[in-house]
Design a protein around this motif. Structure first.
Motif, PDB file in Angstrom:
ATOM      1  N   LEU A  98      -9.702  -4.769  -0.902  1.00  0.00           N
ATOM      2  CA  LEU A  98      -8.487  -4.377  -0.189  1.00  0.00           C
ATOM      3  C   LEU A  98      -7.831  -5.647   0.374  1.00  0.00           C
ATOM      4  O   LEU A  98      -8.201  -6.119   1.447  1.00  0.00           O
ATOM      5  CB  LEU A  98      -8.848  -3.398   0.945  1.00  0.00           C
ATOM      6  CG  LEU A  98      -9.516  -2.099   0.483  1.00  0.00           C
ATOM      7  CD1 LEU A  98     -10.243  -1.424   1.641  1.00  0.00           C
ATOM      8  CD2 LEU A  98      -8.487  -1.154  -0.115  1.00  0.00           C
TER       9      LEU A  98
ATOM     10  N   LEU B 207      -4.392   3.416  -3.067  1.00  0.00           N
ATOM     11  CA  LEU B 207      -5.586   2.580  -2.899  1.00  0.00           C
ATOM     12  C   LEU B 207      -6.138   2.234  -4.281  1.00  0.00           C
ATOM     13  O   LEU B 207      -5.905   2.960  -5.247  1.00  0.00           O
ATOM     14  CB  LEU B 207      -6.649   3.330  -2.095  1.00  0.00           C
ATOM     15  CG  LEU B 207      -6.306   3.651  -0.642  1.00  0.00           C
ATOM     16  CD1 LEU B 207      -7.480   4.359   0.024  1.00  0.00           C
ATOM     17  CD2 LEU B 207      -5.934   2.391   0.129  1.00  0.00           C
TER      18      LEU B 207
ATOM     19  N   TYR C  69       0.797  -1.236   0.000  1.00  0.00           N
ATOM     20  CA  TYR C  69       0.000   0.000   0.000  1.00  0.00           C
ATOM     21  C   TYR C  69       0.827   1.282   0.000  1.00  0.00           C
ATOM     22  O   TYR C  69       0.305   2.353  -0.275  1.00  0.00           O
ATOM     23  CB  TYR C  69      -0.952   0.009   1.208  1.00  0.00           C
ATOM     24  CG  TYR C  69      -2.106  -0.951   1.037  1.00  0.00           C
ATOM     25  CD1 TYR C  69      -3.300  -0.531   0.456  1.00  0.00           C
ATOM     26  CD2 TYR C  69      -1.991  -2.282   1.418  1.00  0.00           C
ATOM     27  CE1 TYR C  69      -4.352  -1.419   0.262  1.00  0.00           C
ATOM     28  CE2 TYR C  69      -3.030  -3.181   1.240  1.00  0.00           C
ATOM     29  CZ  TYR C  69      -4.214  -2.738   0.661  1.00  0.00           C
ATOM     30  OH  TYR C  69      -5.249  -3.620   0.470  1.00  0.00           O
TER      31      TYR C  69
ATOM     32  N   LEU D  11      -5.652   2.936   5.925  1.00  0.00           N
ATOM     33  CA  LEU D  11      -6.873   3.593   5.431  1.00  0.00           C
ATOM     34  C   LEU D  11      -7.201   4.824   6.277  1.00  0.00           C
ATOM     35  O   LEU D  11      -7.585   5.870   5.739  1.00  0.00           O
ATOM     36  CB  LEU D  11      -8.065   2.626   5.466  1.00  0.00           C
ATOM     37  CG  LEU D  11      -8.021   1.427   4.512  1.00  0.00           C
ATOM     38  CD1 LEU D  11      -9.255   0.545   4.728  1.00  0.00           C
ATOM     39  CD2 LEU D  11      -7.944   1.870   3.055  1.00  0.00           C
TER      40      LEU D  11
ATOM     41  N   LEU E  87     -12.313  -6.055   2.821  1.00  0.00           N
ATOM     42  CA  LEU E  87     -10.926  -6.157   3.279  1.00  0.00           C
ATOM     43  C   LEU E  87     -10.696  -7.635   3.616  1.00  0.00           C
ATOM     44  O   LEU E  87     -11.175  -8.125   4.637  1.00  0.00           O
ATOM     45  CB  LEU E  87     -10.752  -5.241   4.489  1.00  0.00           C
ATOM     46  CG  LEU E  87      -9.328  -4.855   4.891  1.00  0.00           C
ATOM     47  CD1 LEU E  87      -9.282  -3.375   5.247  1.00  0.00           C
ATOM     48  CD2 LEU E  87      -8.848  -5.665   6.058  1.00  0.00           C
TER      49      LEU E  87
ATOM     50  N   VAL F 240      -3.687  -2.710   7.486  1.00  0.00           N
ATOM     51  CA  VAL F 240      -4.355  -2.086   6.337  1.00  0.00           C
ATOM     52  C   VAL F 240      -5.413  -1.089   6.816  1.00  0.00           C
ATOM     53  O   VAL F 240      -5.571  -0.003   6.239  1.00  0.00           O
ATOM     54  CB  VAL F 240      -4.951  -3.163   5.392  1.00  0.00           C
ATOM     55  CG1 VAL F 240      -5.717  -2.516   4.241  1.00  0.00           C
ATOM     56  CG2 VAL F 240      -3.836  -4.065   4.852  1.00  0.00           C
TER      57      VAL F 240
END
Ligand code: F6R
Length: 359
Positions: A141, A36, A27, A167, A125, A163
């Motif tokens: 994700l 993203l 990321y 975000l 996710l 993660v």
């Protein structure tokens, strides 16, 4: 292949420095900008709805602290099996985020389908990118934990947290908000900190020989460490079949303190942060009633508060924002070594399945 470990769970605990590093690298670009997938633009998001089950739900509870404090976005967190039947109203500007290691959990998938025409964006996710939840999401994700074989979730949890934190940072940047001190640079220290904290293994194994004789065990934490107390209790129940509960340490005096006596070990998660004194004062209330305390803290915390505790587990000093990720390691190790001491089946606990594809 257990890669020289006795159990998949031990292997997956040990893999966390690499797994978290992989998630970070997926990321962050070379300038530490967070990239993203298309379709997720935080300038358009006004609130979040996080939905998951079990350990993934606790990751969402931690994320609520991050999104609210770092990005000033209001967050609702729900267990999927409740959310799907409540028919919650959905406001414009909602990002609905579904967190699932397997991507196949029936309740989480059903909650996602409920949100289909209601949320502005649906994100999944997941650890398994070719899963049902990934397929039904507008934005996927991946957490990059690699295959998780042991029934109890370990590396997926720390990668979910990693993660989710990225975000929250991305959302703060989109709103032009200042980041917490040291962020995002300190993120790069995380794999090394996890590696260092794995070295508390021997201390934890010793403490667990005692814990294995308990009938009930209580976990306490405050702020973003409260969900870690819940996660520690879940993992311990799952693997050792000992009754365990997690509480927000400030809630103790509103009831659960009645449970405390010499036979009830209390595991206190308290990094030396802004809330430390408060948690320690709750810990002292426990000790005054004969409770046997295992304190998990850093060197500064140990220096101040070790007196009178039965055991102290010392973790490296960690930036406040990252503490929930680091304190997952002892939570997992306590469950693992207590299960070893009890002789239960670590990788295949009774009554449980790796992915729960029925309601
Ligand atoms: C606990 C555990 C479970 C799962 C839950 C959700 O160690 O593994 O609580 O976290 O069943 O599973 P996923 O993340 O696959 O949706």
């Amino acid at each position: 292949d257990k890669d020289g470990h006795k159990h998949f769970m031990a292997k997956e605990i040990a893999e966390q420095p690499v797994a978290v590093d992989t998630a970070l690298k997926a990321y962050l670009d070379e300038n530490d900008a967070i990239t993203l997938p298309d379709g997720l633009d935080f300038t358009q998001i006004e609130r979040l709805s996080l939905v998951a089950c079990g350990t993934a739900y606790y990751a969402c509870m931690v994320a609520k602290y991050w999104f609210e404090t770092i990005a000033r976005l209001p967050v609702e967190v729900d267990v999927a099996s409740e959310f799907r039947y409540r028919e919650p109203p959905v406001s414009p500007g909602t990002l609905a985020l579904f967190v699932s290691q397997s991507g196949e959990t029936a309740d989480t998938l059903a909650a996602l389908l409920y949100m289909r025409d209601k949320a502005d964006v649906i994100a999944g996710l997941v650890n398994v990118p070719e899963s049902s939840i990934a397929r039904e999401s507008d934005v996927v994700l991946p957490i990059h934990a690699g295959p998780e074989i042991s029934v109890a979730s370990t590396k997926a949890f720390t990668c979910q947290l990693t993660v989710l934190l990225l975000l929250a940072i991305k959302a703060a940047k989109a709103k032009g908000l200042p980041l917490p001190e040291g962020m995002p640079d300190d993120l790069h220290a995380l794999p090394g900190l996890i590696h260092q904290s794995l070295a508390s293994e021997a201390q934890i194994a010793a403490a667990c020989r005692d814990l294995a004789n308990a009938r009930d065990i209580i976990f306490l934490g405050r702020g973003a460490l409260y969900p870690l107390a819940l996660e520690g209790a879940l993992k311990l129940k799952e693997l050792s079949y000992i009754h365990a509960e997690g509480y927000a340490s400030g809630e103790l005096k509103h009831g659960p303190i009645a449970l405390i006596d010499e036979s009830v070990p209390v595991i206190v998660m308290a990094p030396k942060d802004a809330l430390f004194e408060k948690t320690i004062s709750n810990m002292q209330e426990v000790m005054a009633r004969g409770g046997r305390v295992v304190l998990i803290t850093d060197a500064d915390g140990a220096r101040e508060a070790a007196d009178g505790t039965a055991d102290v587990i010392t973790l490296p000093k960690v930036p406040d924002t990252l503490a929930p990720i680091l304190y997952a390691i002892p939570a997992q190790q306590i469950a693992y070594f207590t299960a070893i001491a009890k002789g239960t089946d670590v990788d295949q606990p009774r009554n449980l399945a790796k992915s729960v594809t029925v309601e």
